[in-house]
Scaffold this active site. Structure first.
Site, PDB file in Angstrom:
ATOM      1  N   TYR A 150       0.830  -1.207   0.000  1.00 34.86           N
ATOM      2  CA  TYR A 150       0.000   0.000   0.000  1.00 34.86           C
ATOM      3  C   TYR A 150       0.873   1.270   0.000  1.00 34.86           C
ATOM      4  CZ  TYR A 150      -3.724  -3.299   1.173  1.00 34.86           C
ATOM      5  OH  TYR A 150      -4.610  -4.352   1.164  1.00 34.86           O
TER       6      TYR A 150
HETATM    7  C1  LIG Z   1      -0.206  -8.523   0.743  1.00 30.35           C
HETATM    8  C2  LIG Z   1      -0.328  -9.409  -0.501  1.00 30.35           C
HETATM    9  C3  LIG Z   1      -1.738  -9.249  -1.073  1.00 30.35           C
HETATM   10  C4  LIG Z   1       0.710  -8.967  -1.542  1.00 30.35           C
HETATM   11  O1  LIG Z   1       0.462  -9.683  -2.736  1.00 30.35           O
HETATM   12  P1  LIG Z   1       1.646  -9.910  -3.826  1.00 30.35           P
HETATM   13  O2  LIG Z   1       1.019 -10.488  -5.038  1.00 30.35           O
HETATM   14  O3  LIG Z   1       2.764 -10.629  -3.208  1.00 30.35           O
HETATM   15  O4  LIG Z   1       2.074  -8.378  -4.079  1.00 30.35           O
HETATM   16  P2  LIG Z   1       3.053  -7.836  -5.214  1.00 30.35           P
HETATM   17  O5  LIG Z   1       3.858  -8.942  -5.798  1.00 30.35           O
HETATM   18  O6  LIG Z   1       2.229  -7.025  -6.132  1.00 30.35           O
HETATM   19  O7  LIG Z   1       4.012  -6.909  -4.336  1.00 30.35           O
HETATM   20  C5  LIG Z   1       3.961  -5.501  -4.429  1.00 30.35           C
HETATM   21  C6  LIG Z   1       4.827  -4.865  -3.381  1.00 30.35           C
HETATM   22  O8  LIG Z   1       4.341  -5.130  -2.070  1.00 30.35           O
HETATM   23  C7  LIG Z   1       5.447  -5.229  -1.156  1.00 30.35           C
HETATM   24  N1  LIG Z   1       5.505  -6.595  -0.624  1.00 30.35           N
HETATM   25  C8  LIG Z   1       4.828  -7.685  -1.049  1.00 30.35           C
HETATM   26  N2  LIG Z   1       5.136  -8.753  -0.291  1.00 30.35           N
HETATM   27  C9  LIG Z   1       6.056  -8.333   0.604  1.00 30.35           C
HETATM   28  C10 LIG Z   1       6.734  -8.966   1.675  1.00 30.35           C
HETATM   29  N3  LIG Z   1       6.559 -10.280   1.928  1.00 30.35           N
HETATM   30  N4  LIG Z   1       7.578  -8.233   2.428  1.00 30.35           N
HETATM   31  C11 LIG Z   1       7.759  -6.921   2.193  1.00 30.35           C
HETATM   32  N5  LIG Z   1       7.128  -6.255   1.174  1.00 30.35           N
HETATM   33  C12 LIG Z   1       6.292  -6.957   0.415  1.00 30.35           C
HETATM   34  C13 LIG Z   1       6.688  -4.916  -1.961  1.00 30.35           C
HETATM   35  O9  LIG Z   1       6.846  -3.513  -1.934  1.00 30.35           O
HETATM   36  C14 LIG Z   1       6.242  -5.385  -3.341  1.00 30.35           C
HETATM   37  O10 LIG Z   1       6.990  -4.820  -4.382  1.00 30.35           O
HETATM   38  P3  LIG Z   1       8.335  -5.567  -4.866  1.00 30.35           P
HETATM   39  O11 LIG Z   1       7.985  -7.029  -5.080  1.00 30.35           O
HETATM   40  O12 LIG Z   1       8.667  -4.833  -6.126  1.00 30.35           O
HETATM   41  O13 LIG Z   1       9.319  -5.388  -3.747  1.00 30.35           O
HETATM   42  C15 LIG Z   1      -0.039 -10.902  -0.156  1.00 30.35           C
HETATM   43  O14 LIG Z   1       1.166 -10.989   0.564  1.00 30.35           O
HETATM   44  C16 LIG Z   1      -1.129 -11.565   0.656  1.00 30.35           C
HETATM   45  O15 LIG Z   1      -2.110 -12.083   0.109  1.00 30.35           O
HETATM   46  N6  LIG Z   1      -0.968 -11.556   1.987  1.00 30.35           N
HETATM   47  C17 LIG Z   1      -1.964 -12.186   2.873  1.00 30.35           C
HETATM   48  C18 LIG Z   1      -3.269 -11.448   2.866  1.00 30.35           C
HETATM   49  C19 LIG Z   1      -3.104 -10.027   3.350  1.00 30.35           C
HETATM   50  O16 LIG Z   1      -2.383  -9.766   4.299  1.00 30.35           O
HETATM   51  N7  LIG Z   1      -3.844  -9.121   2.699  1.00 30.35           N
HETATM   52  C20 LIG Z   1      -3.849  -7.730   3.038  1.00 30.35           C
HETATM   53  C21 LIG Z   1      -4.891  -7.524   4.039  1.00 30.35           C
HETATM   54  S1  LIG Z   1      -5.176  -5.789   4.292  1.00 30.35           S
END
Ligand SMILES: CC(C)(COP(=O)(O)OP(=O)(O)OC[C@H]1O[C@@H](n2cnc3c(N)ncnc32)[C@H](O)[C@@H]1OP(=O)(O)O)[C@@H](O)C(=O)NCCC(=O)NCCS
Length: 181
Positions: A150
């Site tokens: 975010y």
């Molecule tokens: C949060 C979530 C939706 C991210 O989905 P994703 O497909 O991995 O996201 P993206 O690949 O588009 O990542 C975008 C950016 O988010 C950040 N990010 C994603 N995962 C991260 C991690 N494990 N640690 C730190 N930053 C992270 C980074 O800035 C990343 O950019 P980068 O890969 O260029 O560094 C996923 O981890 C998830 O489903 N988590 C569990 C559910 C959750 O917590 N949802 C949010 C509830 S409000």
């Protein structure tokens, strides 16, 4: 940019509550295993009735559900809105929860599809074309992945800590101005 093997689609409420519901809830259960059957029985039907309900899925070429995101227009009388409004206080509530604000409720990506841009693609698609002045969300303070995503997409922390109740860990609240592009 949407990863080349992922397709984003918008579902209407009838699809979310009908043919797609089982698969969505199976993913939700995998991502948040603490979610109870009682909560699953009511949460999507309650949210799908709300004004501005918008639900997106991300599917692979083989049609597996890689993730989903949804939200709706927040307003007085809704549990989350009222808790956050009280915690923000009148000035911040006026700024971030004006009429027509968008509540960004869920964003979930299946673990094996993470860190490939799927979450970002769902996020961007969910906000695209909204006419809401602001979007707001809450996430656990310990959720560094979500907060990182975010923050990299224009959200700011508008409340550093909020206690939703005894059963909840500490959350923070983020907001994004949607009027400035
Ligand atoms: C949060 C979530 C939706 C991210 O989905 P994703 O497909 O991995 O996201 P993206 O690949 O588009 O990542 C975008 C950016 O988010 C950040 N990010 C994603 N995962 C991260 C991690 N494990 N640690 C730190 N930053 C992270 C980074 O800035 C990343 O950019 P980068 O890969 O260029 O560094 C996923 O981890 C998830 O489903 N988590 C569990 C559910 C959750 O917590 N949802 C949010 C509830 S409000």
């Amino acid at each position: 940019m949407v990863p080349s093997s992922i397709e984003i689609a918008e579902l209407d409420a009838a699809s979310v509550l009908g043919p797609e519901r089982r698969e969505i809830e199976d993913l939700w259960r995998l991502v948040f295993p603490g979610t109870t059957d009682e909560r699953f029985a009511e949460i999507l039907p309650r949210h799908a009735r709300r004004e501005g309900f918008r639900f997106l899925t991300a599917r692979t070429e083989e049609s597996a559900l890689a993730g989903f995101a949804y939200g709706y227009l927040g307003g007085p009388g809704q549990w989350w809105h009222d808790q956050v409004s009280a915690a923000l206080g009148p000035d911040l509530a006026k700024r971030w929860l004006p009429p027509g604000h968008f509540e960004f409720v869920e964003l979930q990506v299946r673990p094996e599809f993470r860190r490939r841009g799927t979450g970002s693609s769902l996020h961007d698609a969910l906000l695209t074309g909204l006419t809401s002045p602001t979007a707001v969300l809450s996430t656990e303070r310990s959720n560094t992945a979500a907060i990182g995503l975010y923050a990299s997409r224009g959200w700011q922390v508008i409340l550093d800590e909020i206690a939703f109740g005894e059963d909840y860990p500490p959350f923070l609240v983020m907001g994004r101005d949607l009027t400035s592009g």
